[in-house]
Write an enzyme that holds these catalytic residues in place. Structure first.
Site, short mmCIF file in Angstrom:
data_model
loop_
_atom_site.label_atom_id
_atom_site.label_comp_id
_atom_site.label_asym_id
_atom_site.label_seq_id
_atom_site.Cartn_x
_atom_site.Cartn_y
_atom_site.Cartn_z
N LYS A 150 0.65 -1.11 0.02
CA LYS A 150 -0.10 0.02 -0.16
C LYS A 150 0.88 1.43 0.03
CE LYS A 150 -4.58 -1.70 0.15
NZ LYS A 150 -5.27 -1.30 -0.76
N ASP A 171 -9.08 -0.81 6.39
CA ASP A 171 -8.95 -2.01 7.02
C ASP A 171 -7.54 -2.29 7.86
OD1 ASP A 171 -11.28 -3.27 7.22
OD2 ASP A 171 -11.26 -3.42 5.27
#
Length: 371
Positions: free
Chosen positions: A76, A108
């Site tokens: 990410k 999340d």
């Protein structure tokens, strides 16, 4: 087109025979240059696992190991760093406020931690909304990045809605890795950031004497942003070898699979899953055209499938959380069991094929989380 809806006897599966002919524009080349300039940048490993190749009946299987990326345990950081860079540059160019800005997101786990890390690095604040069910260690990891954290008593989609509301403040901006009509530029930059991962794979496969590239890439899917980047990379080439692209989702949250089966983007009601980072109910609006056009196949897997795959990867020396291991679980579901020969034919795989699995996260810091 062939497709199968979920039933007690049928794998949740979709296949499109003409996906390799679909074309789109490539990602900008300056993304890789930007990442190479960041402190601590290095390509993540591409690890060959001969035992999996033997099991799957193909020539070679490689795992792109994203358990250590720019100091964080997931891919990410690639999207977050590029999007934060572009957002702040655009804000300055447009005469925006020069004071501190709060970068807001919903997550999340790993995306929120990456946004928080990048915000701190460039002297900005971060506010991260976390949905119900996220592991406490994942929340603690975000707090450790000096972000403000708001825990939401609801789903990921609800956390996104609340983050978007919070980002309406004049000194705030939303850095979200899913798009919807009216909010697409920044998610597009996040997708561009992921292109570095694919460029690394090209170079690493050439070093392994795989000149033409892979025959199949298996990618875990939440809202579809990473899959969009993968489709963009392999479907923007004007000619030459085109691999099959397989998306993998939890059976508890198969929003892309259901959308492909219906031929239009739909939202699904999600259930609890260990693959928390893939527990998304709605495809990204900018990802959808690429997924519809460029994915060869989509499959959904169970938590038990993912857990088995994570154990197999660990035994082979690859640290992979439930979301990252979904790539192997999906490949195994596609190539083994009832109907495997038909699925193998749809993917055009044989004993000389080369497969790449995208293991999007490690196990160390963000258990049960990727998104």
């Amino acid at each position: 087109m062939t497709d199968n809806a979920s039933s007690p006897c049928t794998l949740p599966w979709f296949a499109r025979p003409d996906a390799r002919a679909w074309r789109c524009e490539p990602a900008p080349t300056e993304v890789r240059v930007f990442h190479a300039s960041l402190p601590g940048y290095a390509p993540t490993p591409l690890t060959e696992l001969p035992s999996l190749a033997s099991e799957m009946g193909v020539a070679r299987v490689f795992v792109k190991d994203e358990s250590r990326r720019l100091g964080l345990p997931a891919f990410k950081a690639l999207g977050a760093s590029w999007a934060v860079h572009r957002t702040l540059a655009e804000r300055a160019a447009n005469g925006g406020e020069q004071g501190p800005v709060t970068l807001v997101t919903a997550t999340d786990g790993n995306h929120g931690r990456a946004v928080a890390r990048m915000a701190h690095r460039v002297g900005q604040r971060a506010h991260v909304f976390v949905p119900q069910g996220v592991h406490p260690q994942a929340v603690a990891a975000i707090v450790a990045e000096q972000a403000e954290v708001t825990e939401v008593a609801g789903s990921y989609d609800e956390a996104v809605r609340l983050a978007a509301e919070a980002a309406a403040a004049p000194d705030a901006v939303l850095i979200q890795d899913t798009a919807w009509p009216g909010y697409e530029q920044i998610p597009g930059w996040i997708v561009e950031g992921y292109s570095t991962l694919c460029a690394e794979i090209d170079e690493q496969l050439r070093a392994e004497r795989v000149v033409e590239g892979p025959d199949l890439v298996s990618v875990p899917v939440g809202v579809g942003s990473l899959a969009q980047a993968v489709v963009t990379h392999y479907r923007s080439r004007p000619s030459g070898h085109a691999p099959a692209l397989l998306s993998v989702e939890p059976e508890a949250a198969p929003c892309v699979l259901e959308s492909l089966l219906l031929g239009a983007p739909v939202s699904v009601t999600t259930r609890e899953t260990s693959m928390a980072g893939l527990n998304c109910g709605t495809p990204s609006s900018i990802a959808w055209p690429h997924l519809r056009g460029g994915l060869d196949a989509a499959v959904a897997v169970t938590d038990a499938d993912s857990a088995r795959a994570a154990g197999d990867l660990a035994a082979a020396g690859v640290s992979s959380g439930p979301c990252g291991a979904a790539a192997l679980a999906g490949l195994r579901a596609a190539l083994t069991g009832v109907g495997a020969e038909e699925r193998r034919t749809a993917l055009e795989l044989g004993p000389t094929s080369v497969v790449v699995l995208l293991s999007t996260e490690g196990t160390a810091a963000n258990p049960h989380s990727s998104h």
